[in-house]
Scaffold this motif. Structure first.
Motif, mmCIF file in Angstrom:
data_model
loop_
_atom_site.group_PDB
_atom_site.id
_atom_site.type_symbol
_atom_site.label_atom_id
_atom_site.label_comp_id
_atom_site.label_asym_id
_atom_site.label_seq_id
_atom_site.Cartn_x
_atom_site.Cartn_y
_atom_site.Cartn_z
ATOM 1 N N VAL A 10 -4.036 5.788 -11.237
ATOM 2 C CA VAL A 10 -4.946 4.737 -10.783
ATOM 3 C C VAL A 10 -5.550 5.119 -9.430
ATOM 4 O O VAL A 10 -4.968 5.895 -8.668
ATOM 5 C CB VAL A 10 -4.236 3.371 -10.661
ATOM 6 C CG1 VAL A 10 -3.816 2.861 -12.031
ATOM 7 C CG2 VAL A 10 -3.046 3.446 -9.731
ATOM 8 N N GLU A 11 -6.738 4.594 -9.182
ATOM 9 C CA GLU A 11 -7.399 4.853 -7.911
ATOM 10 C C GLU A 11 -7.185 3.644 -7.006
ATOM 11 O O GLU A 11 -7.522 2.513 -7.367
ATOM 12 C CB GLU A 11 -8.894 5.072 -8.152
ATOM 13 C CG GLU A 11 -9.652 5.492 -6.905
ATOM 14 C CD GLU A 11 -11.165 5.507 -7.147
ATOM 15 O OE1 GLU A 11 -11.914 5.407 -6.158
ATOM 16 O OE2 GLU A 11 -11.584 5.604 -8.319
ATOM 17 N N LEU A 12 -6.577 3.861 -5.841
ATOM 18 C CA LEU A 12 -6.233 2.754 -4.955
ATOM 19 C C LEU A 12 -7.177 2.678 -3.764
ATOM 20 O O LEU A 12 -7.422 3.691 -3.098
ATOM 21 C CB LEU A 12 -4.798 2.915 -4.459
ATOM 22 C CG LEU A 12 -3.713 2.900 -5.542
ATOM 23 C CD1 LEU A 12 -2.379 3.384 -4.975
ATOM 24 C CD2 LEU A 12 -3.565 1.504 -6.122
ATOM 25 N N ILE A 13 -7.704 1.496 -3.511
ATOM 26 C CA ILE A 13 -8.511 1.305 -2.315
ATOM 27 C C ILE A 13 -8.054 0.050 -1.570
ATOM 28 O O ILE A 13 -7.361 -0.803 -2.131
ATOM 29 C CB ILE A 13 -10.015 1.183 -2.650
ATOM 30 C CG1 ILE A 13 -10.251 -0.002 -3.590
ATOM 31 C CG2 ILE A 13 -10.555 2.453 -3.299
ATOM 32 C CD1 ILE A 13 -11.715 -0.296 -3.770
ATOM 33 N N ALA A 54 0.836 -1.204 0.000
ATOM 34 C CA ALA A 54 0.000 0.000 0.000
ATOM 35 C C ALA A 54 0.872 1.255 0.000
ATOM 36 O O ALA A 54 0.636 2.194 -0.774
ATOM 37 C CB ALA A 54 -0.930 -0.011 1.211
ATOM 38 N N SER A 55 1.893 1.257 0.837
ATOM 39 C CA SER A 55 2.759 2.422 0.940
ATOM 40 C C SER A 55 3.499 2.681 -0.369
ATOM 41 O O SER A 55 3.540 3.809 -0.866
ATOM 42 C CB SER A 55 3.758 2.206 2.087
ATOM 43 O OG SER A 55 4.811 3.124 1.978
ATOM 44 N N VAL A 56 4.066 1.620 -0.954
ATOM 45 C CA VAL A 56 4.843 1.791 -2.180
ATOM 46 C C VAL A 56 3.939 2.206 -3.342
ATOM 47 O O VAL A 56 4.269 3.111 -4.108
ATOM 48 C CB VAL A 56 5.619 0.497 -2.525
ATOM 49 C CG1 VAL A 56 6.244 0.582 -3.902
ATOM 50 C CG2 VAL A 56 6.702 0.239 -1.490
ATOM 51 N N LEU A 114 4.379 5.477 -5.546
ATOM 52 C CA LEU A 114 4.664 5.395 -6.980
ATOM 53 C C LEU A 114 3.550 6.018 -7.818
ATOM 54 O O LEU A 114 3.812 6.663 -8.831
ATOM 55 C CB LEU A 114 4.885 3.934 -7.402
ATOM 56 C CG LEU A 114 6.144 3.246 -6.860
ATOM 57 C CD1 LEU A 114 6.173 1.787 -7.286
ATOM 58 C CD2 LEU A 114 7.410 3.964 -7.324
ATOM 59 N N ASN A 115 2.321 5.825 -7.368
ATOM 60 C CA ASN A 115 1.182 6.390 -8.101
ATOM 61 C C ASN A 115 1.290 7.917 -8.166
ATOM 62 O O ASN A 115 0.998 8.538 -9.182
ATOM 63 C CB ASN A 115 -0.126 5.975 -7.425
ATOM 64 C CG ASN A 115 -1.340 6.287 -8.281
ATOM 65 O OD1 ASN A 115 -1.256 6.335 -9.502
ATOM 66 N ND2 ASN A 115 -2.481 6.532 -7.624
ATOM 67 N N GLU A 116 1.769 8.486 -7.059
ATOM 68 C CA GLU A 116 1.952 9.941 -7.035
ATOM 69 C C GLU A 116 3.193 10.355 -7.814
ATOM 70 O O GLU A 116 3.171 11.273 -8.623
ATOM 71 C CB GLU A 116 2.028 10.437 -5.587
ATOM 72 C CG GLU A 116 0.648 10.444 -4.932
ATOM 73 C CD GLU A 116 0.713 10.474 -3.412
ATOM 74 O OE1 GLU A 116 1.810 10.689 -2.846
ATOM 75 O OE2 GLU A 116 -0.358 10.276 -2.776
ATOM 76 N N ARG A 117 4.280 9.608 -7.604
ATOM 77 C CA ARG A 117 5.541 9.998 -8.229
ATOM 78 C C ARG A 117 5.518 9.851 -9.749
ATOM 79 O O ARG A 117 6.007 10.698 -10.470
ATOM 80 C CB ARG A 117 6.685 9.162 -7.656
ATOM 81 C CG ARG A 117 8.058 9.554 -8.196
ATOM 82 C CD ARG A 117 9.164 8.649 -7.675
ATOM 83 N NE ARG A 117 9.250 8.677 -6.212
ATOM 84 C CZ ARG A 117 9.783 7.700 -5.488
ATOM 85 N NH1 ARG A 117 10.248 6.610 -6.088
ATOM 86 N NH2 ARG A 117 9.846 7.778 -4.174
ATOM 87 N N HIS A 118 4.965 8.748 -10.207
ATOM 88 C CA HIS A 118 5.010 8.485 -11.650
ATOM 89 C C HIS A 118 3.674 8.719 -12.337
ATOM 90 O O HIS A 118 3.521 8.384 -13.508
ATOM 91 C CB HIS A 118 5.479 7.055 -11.915
ATOM 92 C CG HIS A 118 6.856 6.765 -11.397
ATOM 93 N ND1 HIS A 118 7.990 7.203 -12.041
ATOM 94 C CD2 HIS A 118 7.279 6.114 -10.281
ATOM 95 C CE1 HIS A 118 9.057 6.814 -11.350
ATOM 96 N NE2 HIS A 118 8.648 6.157 -10.276
#
Lengths: 386, 446
Positions: free
Chosen positions: B82-85, B68-70, B74-78
């Protein structure tokens, strides 16, 4: 230890002959000595069907190579086949094949190799066969000059004048771990045996591997990243090295062969080389442990309680299908296994996470498969100049 | 002695010996490398696509917490877009799951992600504590594993999510490869090495259908030890108690072996994974000709019935002993079968003139039998739907429903009469009620 020694001893009679008292339990059956020996022979000879007398032309003797390491298994195999040949002769007046016994002398290489004197002992006891011995380093002389095996180490290829006896220590000393050294020694030994078999015009090689050993090999090769080569490595029949492989002891457990060595008459134990206990224990505790050692230990314990699981591993890996290969399929320079789709080296797959290092040309031209690249990493393969 | 500088940045002091290759790194570089590798896994395998809603299986353990943390980082950095739940399954194990679910709830707040918790009791009418009460500690991991697999898919469907990611790491995969070699299950070996598993198109077109969920493992090539290191250095909040019920012997045995291999050669875990991928291509009848390397993925059903993988080298032995017994009996049968065949053949050969028809029949029969044995190949799985719950299954009735039937049969009738009837008469109906009672814990971030 063999199956289980019967605790109620003399009270139990042999389940097969129903006469003699049982001396050990083999896969739930209490057996007497004679029936146990018969059991071992039957299991092995069943695997030798294609070498029956009726399959051999009377005017042309078929020759098969039996490499002997003086471990429990190869010594047992020699004894079983010697007996088998005598039976053939007494029944039909001739034999289905002739044995060439080959000992690979690895003195000075690896830990506590067997003494060559054992070969004379074997000759004395089984005088009817041809015996030869060859030092391991001659593998560099036997493989034809242009072969890629010599290219593995620049130190070796650049210095053609280096005698083969010195090439081997150079190669082994350049390897970083005990696992790599043991791996390379085993591969070189196999290749030497194959070359020697061809030279001596043998039509096949009889390996002494027991069920347990084949299970060890299955997991060890998996752990070394050579899962792709398993169908080539444990199957009976034409091998990737251009000669037929046969594993007559594939249906016998190691512990059964250990028992057999004692129960053969006369005992085979003087012929068996036992690596010194202290050397063995030392290596288990330190950096010298190899992947092969781990698997040996592991299956020793599995075999004690779950023998059928051991044979199930071998049966399972035997179900893997060989990828169709052609003459143009490239082979690994070291282990000679066919490598499809150019999957050489350790880069350029999902588990390789270094973006920049997509399968480099140099890595491909070195022609080492994934597993061999782990044993002979780039640094040493590139040598000092590169 | 001067401090060793980091092998990557060459400036900071190296504080971490990387478990994967023993390179010496500083803390910042280690975290950077770890994240980059997972990014590489995601992009190289094209795991995600923009606009996708992805549910992360969250147990509160180290793997799913790091995942979850990674992924958030990564979703923010790259900018994956995607929407994560988070999706949690409550097996109903007192003293284990209660606490770990609290961790998941804290994570949800920390990462500002919505969380859904779905319970076995709501889904199946049984908590794991009740299952263990009934079947004992032996073999209960099978129930848990089978139930969990479906539970994640059902939960995802409920949330309208088509993609579930799980925290399976390289150690888990390597373990599974060895385990399946030990128990002789090549089809499963081939499935579990795939980074993406998805249910084939036999699935229904119903958008709420739980038979069309894609599964992937972004941590497939990440070492467990590095996951622990990452969690430690990022001060992640995770729950580290293992499941209190005993693990399967096969997995325990394989796990101990993997740990020893890693000690002897650090790359061995990765090497086993690689071997597994290569072997998957050699499994007869496998459609998965691309091994673990292509993104299309292998059929997923019944992939990991094996349980949770939380065993720690403890060997219960029962499972192995059972298998040993079964295999030994098979061997005996084959051997006896062969003996029968030979005698029958020999007798019929000798007594040809007497024209013994029964013997001939018998000979024929044994011959057929031996042919059947010879042609027996690993069964190629044909995926259909469970006739009870509609879940993807190679059998008429899926594993979960079979297990449930066994459980319900033995449940004392007076205890929970209503639940029992509902389960037995119309399973699909009870599933519906169960999911409607689904606890939907949406934790809004402030």
């Amino acid at each position: 230890m063999p199956g289980k020694h019967v605790s109620g001893i003399a009270e139990q009679t042999c389940r097969r002959c129903k006469e003699n008292s049982a001396v050990l339990v083999v896969r739930t059956e209490p057996l007497c000595r004679d029936c146990f020996v018969k059991y071992v022979h039957t299991k092995a000879i069943k695997r030798m069907e294609s070498f029956r007398v009726r399959n051999s032309a009377p005017d042309q003797q078929r020759k098969i190579l039996l490499p002997i390491s003086f471990g429990v298994s190869s010594v047992s195999l020699l004894n079983i086949l010697d007996h088998h040949l005598k039976t053939q002769k007494s029944k039909t007046g001739r034999t289905g094949f002739a044995l060439v016994v080959l000992f690979v002398d690895a003195t000075g290489v690896g830990r506590s190799p067997p003494d060559k004197a054992l070969l004379d002992l074997a000759k004395e006891r089984f005088p009817e066969h041809e015996y030869t011995s060859i030092p391991l380093h001659e593998v560099f002389d036997l493989v034809s000059e242009d072969t890629s095996l010599l290219e593995i180490l620049p130190t070796i290829s650049s210095n053609k004048s280096l005698p083969s006896s010195e090439r081997l220590p150079v190669l082994l000393n350049s390897l970083a771990s005990a696992t790599a050294r043991a791996d390379v020694i085993t591969i070189l030994r196999t290749r030497l045996i194959v070359e020697q078999a061809k030279k001596l015009e043998c039509e096949g090689i009889l390996w002494g591997d027991s069920t347990t050993k084949l299970a060890e090999k299955t997991l060890a090769e998996t752990a070394k990243g050579r899962g792709f080569s398993l169908p080539w490595q444990i199957a009976d029949g034409e091998s990737h090295l251009g000669i037929a492989f046969n594993y007559p002891l594939r249906d016998l457990l190691k512990k059964e062969l250990v028992a057999y060595v004692d129960m053969a008459d006369p005992s085979l134990s003087p012929l068996v080389h036992e690596p010194s206990k202290t050397a063995n224990q030392l290596s288990m505790s330190s950096k010298n442990t190899t992947i092969d050692d781990l698997m040996t230990q592991y299956f020793e314990s599995v075999e004690a309680n779950f023998p059928s699981i051991v044979s199930n591993v071998v049966r399972t890996s035997g179900k893997l299908e060989v990828t169709p290969i052609s003459t143009s399929t490239p082979h690994c320079s070291l282990c000679s296994n066919p490598v499809t789709d150019g999957r050489f080296g350790i880069h350029g797959w999902g588990g390789d996470q270094e973006d920049g290092l997509v399968p480099s040309l140099t890595e491909r031209s070195k022609g080492l498969c994934y597993g061999c690249t782990r044993s002979i990493p780039r640094q040493s393969a590139n040598g000092d100049g590169a | 002695m001067p401090p060793t500088p980091c092998a990557l940045c060459k400036t900071n002091r190296a504080l971490i010996v990387r478990p994967k290759d023993h390179s010496k790194l500083c803390k910042a570089c280690f975290i950077q490398v770890f994240e980059t590798e997972i990014h590489h896994t995601i992009t190289a395998n094209k795991l995600f696509h923009r606009g996708e809603k992805i549910a992360m299986g969250a147990s509160g353990g180290k793997d799913s917490t790091v995942l979850a943390s990674v992924l958030k980082t990564l979703n923010e950095r790259h900018d994956y877009g995607v929407e994560l739940i988070l999706l949690s399954i409550d097996e109903g194990i007192k003293g284990y799951r209660d606490d770990s679910l609290e961790t998941v709830k804290r994570n949800a707040q920390q990462y500002k992600m919505p969380l859904t918790i779905l319970g076995y009791d709501e889904l199946y009418g049984w908590t794991m504590d009740q299952v263990v009460e009934q079947v004992g500690k032996k073999g209960n991991c099978t129930y848990c594993g089978v139930f969990r697999r479906q539970a994640l898919d059902r939960g995802a469907a409920r949330l309208g999510v088509k993609h579930v990611v799980t925290g399976h790491n390289a150690d888990d995969i390597a373990e599974t490869v060895l385990m399946n070699l030990l128990r002789g299950d090549l089809p499963r070996l081939s499935r579990t090495t795939s980074i993406v598993t998805s249910t084939p198109s036999a699935a229904s077109s119903d958008p709420k259908s739980h038979t069309n969920i894609k599964r992937s493992k972004p941590l497939k090539y990440a070492y467990e030890k590095e996951i622990v290191l990452y969690a430690h250095h990022k001060s992640l909040d995770y729950f580290s108690t293992e499941c209190i019920y005993s693990p399967e012997a096969f997995r325990g045995s394989a796990r101990a072996l993997i740990k020893n291999l890693e000690r002897v050669r650090p790359s061995a875990i990765l090497d086993v994974v690689r071997s597994g991928e290569d072997m998957a291509k050699l499994v007869p009848g496998s459609d998965d000709s691309c091994g673990g390397n292509c993104a299309n993925g292998a059929p997923a059903a019944e992939e990991e019935e094996g349980g949770c993988g939380s065993s720690n080298g403890r060997t219960a032995g029962g499972e192995m002993a059972n298998m040993e017994q079964q295999l030994a009996q098979n061997e005996l049968a084959t051997e006896n079968g062969l003996e029968v065949e030979i005698t029958a053949g020999a007798i019929s050969g000798q007594s040809h003139s007497s024209g013994t028809t029964p013997l001939r029949n018998r000979e024929k029969k044994t011959k057929n039998k031996s042919e059947a044995v010879a042609s027996r190949k690993p069964p190629k799985q044909v995926m259909g739907k469970c006739s009870r719950c509609g879940y993807l299954s190679s059998q008429e009735v899926c594993k979960a429903c079979v297990l449930l039937e066994g459980l319900n049969k033995n449940r004392p009738k007076n205890a929970i009469q209503v639940g029992y009837e509902a389960q037995d008469t119309d399973n699909a109906d009870s599933m519906a009620t169960a999911t409607s009672r689904l606890r939907n814990v949406q934790i809004q971030a402030d």
